[in-house]
Design a protein around this motif. Structure first.
Motif, PDB file in Angstrom:
ATOM      1  N   SER A  70       0.800  -1.222   0.000  1.00 24.01           N
ATOM      2  CA  SER A  70       0.000   0.000   0.000  1.00 24.01           C
ATOM      3  C   SER A  70       0.837   1.277   0.000  1.00 24.01           C
ATOM      4  CB  SER A  70      -0.957   0.006   1.191  1.00 24.01           C
ATOM      5  OG  SER A  70      -0.236  -0.024   2.403  1.00 24.01           O
ATOM      6  N   ASN A  71       2.134   1.175   0.236  1.00 19.85           N
ATOM      7  CA  ASN A  71       2.971   2.374   0.295  1.00 19.85           C
ATOM      8  C   ASN A  71       4.240   2.209  -0.519  1.00 19.85           C
ATOM      9  OD1 ASN A  71       1.422   3.917   2.203  1.00 19.85           O
ATOM     10  ND2 ASN A  71       2.095   2.469   3.755  1.00 19.85           N
ATOM     11  N   CYS A  72       4.470   3.130  -1.430  1.00 19.05           N
ATOM     12  CA  CYS A  72       5.728   3.164  -2.165  1.00 19.05           C
ATOM     13  C   CYS A  72       6.798   3.688  -1.226  1.00 19.05           C
ATOM     14  CB  CYS A  72       5.603   4.073  -3.385  1.00 19.05           C
ATOM     15  SG  CYS A  72       7.155   4.307  -4.275  1.00 19.05           S
ATOM     16  N   MET A  73       7.909   2.978  -1.135  1.00 21.79           N
ATOM     17  CA  MET A  73       9.000   3.375  -0.246  1.00 21.79           C
ATOM     18  C   MET A  73      10.053   4.225  -0.960  1.00 21.79           C
ATOM     19  SD  MET A  73       8.176   2.294   2.613  1.00 21.79           S
ATOM     20  CE  MET A  73       6.729   1.399   3.068  1.00 21.79           C
ATOM     21  N   MET A  74       9.794   4.560  -2.225  1.00 21.55           N
ATOM     22  CA  MET A  74      10.679   5.402  -3.020  1.00 21.55           C
ATOM     23  C   MET A  74      12.097   4.824  -3.137  1.00 21.55           C
ATOM     24  SD  MET A  74       8.582   7.839  -3.741  1.00 21.55           S
ATOM     25  CE  MET A  74       6.923   8.062  -3.143  1.00 21.55           C
ATOM     26  N   CYS A  75      12.191   3.499  -3.179  1.00 19.77           N
ATOM     27  CA  CYS A  75      13.501   2.841  -3.232  1.00 19.77           C
ATOM     28  C   CYS A  75      14.143   2.943  -4.618  1.00 19.77           C
ATOM     29  CB  CYS A  75      13.387   1.381  -2.808  1.00 19.77           C
ATOM     30  SG  CYS A  75      12.461   0.328  -3.953  1.00 19.77           S
ATOM     31  N   GLY A  76      13.330   3.117  -5.665  1.00 22.29           N
ATOM     32  CA  GLY A  76      13.859   3.259  -7.014  1.00 22.29           C
ATOM     33  C   GLY A  76      14.096   1.964  -7.763  1.00 22.29           C
ATOM     34  N   GLU A  77      13.804   0.823  -7.146  1.00 22.72           N
ATOM     35  CA  GLU A  77      13.996  -0.463  -7.833  1.00 22.72           C
ATOM     36  C   GLU A  77      13.172  -0.518  -9.117  1.00 22.72           C
ATOM     37  OE1 GLU A  77      16.092  -3.057  -7.075  1.00 22.72           O
ATOM     38  OE2 GLU A  77      16.906  -1.696  -5.565  1.00 22.72           O
ATOM     39  N   CYS A  78      11.984   0.051  -9.086  1.00 23.91           N
ATOM     40  CA  CYS A  78      11.104   0.043 -10.255  1.00 23.91           C
ATOM     41  C   CYS A  78      11.716   0.828 -11.415  1.00 23.91           C
ATOM     42  CB  CYS A  78       9.739   0.626  -9.883  1.00 23.91           C
ATOM     43  SG  CYS A  78       9.823   2.256  -9.113  1.00 23.91           S
ATOM     44  N   ARG A  79      12.258   1.977 -11.110  1.00 17.77           N
ATOM     45  CA  ARG A  79      12.823   2.832 -12.159  1.00 17.77           C
ATOM     46  C   ARG A  79      14.063   2.204 -12.770  1.00 17.77           C
ATOM     47  NH1 ARG A  79      14.125   9.321 -12.251  1.00 17.77           N
ATOM     48  NH2 ARG A  79      14.248   9.378 -14.523  1.00 17.77           N
ATOM     49  N   GLU A 126       1.271  -0.151 -19.347  1.00 19.83           N
ATOM     50  CA  GLU A 126       0.234  -1.104 -18.943  1.00 19.83           C
ATOM     51  C   GLU A 126       0.487  -2.524 -19.423  1.00 19.83           C
ATOM     52  OE1 GLU A 126      -3.789   0.571 -19.370  1.00 19.83           O
ATOM     53  OE2 GLU A 126      -2.787   2.515 -19.518  1.00 19.83           O
ATOM     54  N   SER A 127       1.322  -2.677 -20.434  1.00 17.54           N
ATOM     55  CA  SER A 127       1.634  -4.029 -20.908  1.00 17.54           C
ATOM     56  C   SER A 127       3.039  -4.482 -20.517  1.00 17.54           C
ATOM     57  CB  SER A 127       1.464  -4.108 -22.430  1.00 17.54           C
ATOM     58  OG  SER A 127       2.361  -3.205 -23.059  1.00 17.54           O
ATOM     59  N   CYS A 128       3.864  -3.586 -20.055  1.00 22.13           N
ATOM     60  CA  CYS A 128       5.253  -3.909 -19.728  1.00 22.13           C
ATOM     61  C   CYS A 128       5.377  -4.636 -18.380  1.00 22.13           C
ATOM     62  CB  CYS A 128       6.080  -2.622 -19.709  1.00 22.13           C
ATOM     63  SG  CYS A 128       7.779  -2.839 -19.142  1.00 22.13           S
ATOM     64  N   LEU A 129       4.936  -3.993 -17.315  1.00 25.15           N
ATOM     65  CA  LEU A 129       4.899  -4.547 -15.954  1.00 25.15           C
ATOM     66  C   LEU A 129       6.256  -4.846 -15.315  1.00 25.15           C
ATOM     67  CD1 LEU A 129       1.886  -7.013 -16.286  1.00 25.15           C
ATOM     68  CD2 LEU A 129       1.841  -4.635 -15.527  1.00 25.15           C
ATOM     69  N   GLN A 130       7.365  -4.452 -15.941  1.00 22.44           N
ATOM     70  CA  GLN A 130       8.679  -4.735 -15.349  1.00 22.44           C
ATOM     71  C   GLN A 130       8.843  -4.046 -13.998  1.00 22.44           C
ATOM     72  OE1 GLN A 130      12.228  -4.686 -17.810  1.00 22.44           O
ATOM     73  NE2 GLN A 130      10.954  -4.852 -19.639  1.00 22.44           N
ATOM     74  N   CYS A 131       8.268  -2.859 -13.868  1.00 22.27           N
ATOM     75  CA  CYS A 131       8.388  -2.120 -12.601  1.00 22.27           C
ATOM     76  C   CYS A 131       7.714  -2.875 -11.458  1.00 22.27           C
ATOM     77  CB  CYS A 131       7.812  -0.713 -12.734  1.00 22.27           C
ATOM     78  SG  CYS A 131       6.079  -0.668 -13.268  1.00 22.27           S
ATOM     79  N   GLU A 132       6.541  -3.414 -11.727  1.00 27.48           N
ATOM     80  CA  GLU A 132       5.809  -4.143 -10.684  1.00 27.48           C
ATOM     81  C   GLU A 132       6.538  -5.428 -10.302  1.00 27.48           C
ATOM     82  OE1 GLU A 132       1.633  -4.647 -11.366  1.00 27.48           O
ATOM     83  OE2 GLU A 132       1.281  -2.487 -11.386  1.00 27.48           O
ATOM     84  N   THR A 133       7.146  -6.066 -11.268  1.00 27.50           N
ATOM     85  CA  THR A 133       7.915  -7.277 -10.991  1.00 27.50           C
ATOM     86  C   THR A 133       9.117  -6.963 -10.108  1.00 27.50           C
ATOM     87  OG1 THR A 133       7.231  -8.189 -13.121  1.00 27.50           O
ATOM     88  CG2 THR A 133       9.116  -9.217 -12.063  1.00 27.50           C
ATOM     89  N   ALA A 134       9.724  -5.802 -10.307  1.00 28.48           N
ATOM     90  CA  ALA A 134      10.917  -5.424  -9.543  1.00 28.48           C
ATOM     91  C   ALA A 134      10.609  -4.858  -8.165  1.00 28.48           C
ATOM     92  CB  ALA A 134      11.723  -4.392 -10.334  1.00 28.48           C
ATOM     93  N   CYS A 135       9.384  -4.402  -7.939  1.00 30.45           N
ATOM     94  CA  CYS A 135       9.045  -3.756  -6.665  1.00 30.45           C
ATOM     95  C   CYS A 135       9.136  -4.766  -5.518  1.00 30.45           C
ATOM     96  CB  CYS A 135       7.640  -3.155  -6.709  1.00 30.45           C
ATOM     97  SG  CYS A 135       7.179  -2.355  -5.148  1.00 30.45           S
ATOM     98  N   PRO A 136      10.004  -4.495  -4.526  1.00 26.10           N
ATOM     99  CA  PRO A 136      10.157  -5.443  -3.416  1.00 26.10           C
ATOM    100  C   PRO A 136       8.949  -5.490  -2.484  1.00 26.10           C
ATOM    101  CG  PRO A 136      11.492  -3.489  -3.026  1.00 26.10           C
ATOM    102  CD  PRO A 136      10.908  -3.356  -4.411  1.00 26.10           C
ATOM    103  N   ASN A 137       8.045  -4.531  -2.609  1.00 25.40           N
ATOM    104  CA  ASN A 137       6.882  -4.481  -1.723  1.00 25.40           C
ATOM    105  C   ASN A 137       5.568  -4.828  -2.407  1.00 25.40           C
ATOM    106  OD1 ASN A 137       8.128  -3.713   0.790  1.00 25.40           O
ATOM    107  ND2 ASN A 137       8.651  -1.814  -0.266  1.00 25.40           N
ATOM    108  N   GLY A 138       5.622  -5.115  -3.686  1.00 23.27           N
ATOM    109  CA  GLY A 138       4.402  -5.503  -4.386  1.00 23.27           C
ATOM    110  C   GLY A 138       3.422  -4.366  -4.625  1.00 23.27           C
ATOM    111  N   VAL A 139       3.937  -3.148  -4.745  1.00 28.68           N
ATOM    112  CA  VAL A 139       3.072  -1.999  -5.015  1.00 28.68           C
ATOM    113  C   VAL A 139       2.505  -2.138  -6.426  1.00 28.68           C
ATOM    114  CG1 VAL A 139       3.031   0.518  -5.315  1.00 28.68           C
ATOM    115  CG2 VAL A 139       4.352  -0.498  -3.450  1.00 28.68           C
TER     116      VAL A 139
END
Length: 156
Positions: A70-79, A126-139
């Motif tokens: 529920s909270n982005c931790m601004m870690c930057g893994e997604c970017r 919307e079709s890439c989803l790489q950011c969501e895959t990389a997010c350690p918190n499942g945002v």
């Protein structure tokens, strides 16, 4: 200095436990927290002199596990994995923090406006989803990026 550290916590007991947990960290010297009543003030003041109990620690752990996404931790893994270099942390901060939490539309718009258009994302996200895959918190990043684009295009 701990700021906005209790977002989403429900109930005075959980807030007090979190306050105790933060104050156990030697790197934390100040906790900024709005206090809405004399009851809250008295409870927080009392908590300053009490240790964190094992029960409170377990309660916090369970809450954190249940609310990780529920909270982005601004870690930057997604970017770091985004093929389009979308500035995800900044966009989410503009929408979730400035716009939604603070209600500061001017700061939200100004900060969003500083993100170059090519780093704001597109329908390709919307079709890439790489950011969501990389997010350690499942945002659920894509859902939030789409919501940010809608909000800021309507306000512009």
């Amino acid at each position: 200095m701990a700021m906005k550290s209790m977002k989403g916590l429900k109930g005075l007991d959980l807030e007090i436990a979190y306050l105790k947990k933060m104050l156990r960290n030697p790197a934390v010297t100040t906790v900024l927290k709005g206090i809405g009543s004399f009851e809250m003030f008295a409870a927080y003041q009392k908590a300053l002199h009490e240790p964190l109990t094992a029960r409170e620690d377990r309660l916090l752990y369970r809450w954190a596990q249940a609310n990780r996404g529920s909270n982005c931790m601004m870690c930057g893994e997604c970017r770091s994995v985004c093929p389009d270099d979308v500035d995800i942390p900044t966009i989410l901060r503009c929408k979730d923090y400035y716009h939604d939490q603070m209600g500061d539309v001017q700061t939200a718009l100004a900060s969003y406006g500083e993100v170059p258009a090519e780093h704001r994302g597109s329908s390709r996200c919307e079709s890439c989803l790489q950011c969501e895959t990389a997010c350690p918190n499942g945002v659920r990043i894509i859902e939030r990026l789409v919501a940010a684009r809608k909000v800021f295009s309507a306000l512009a």
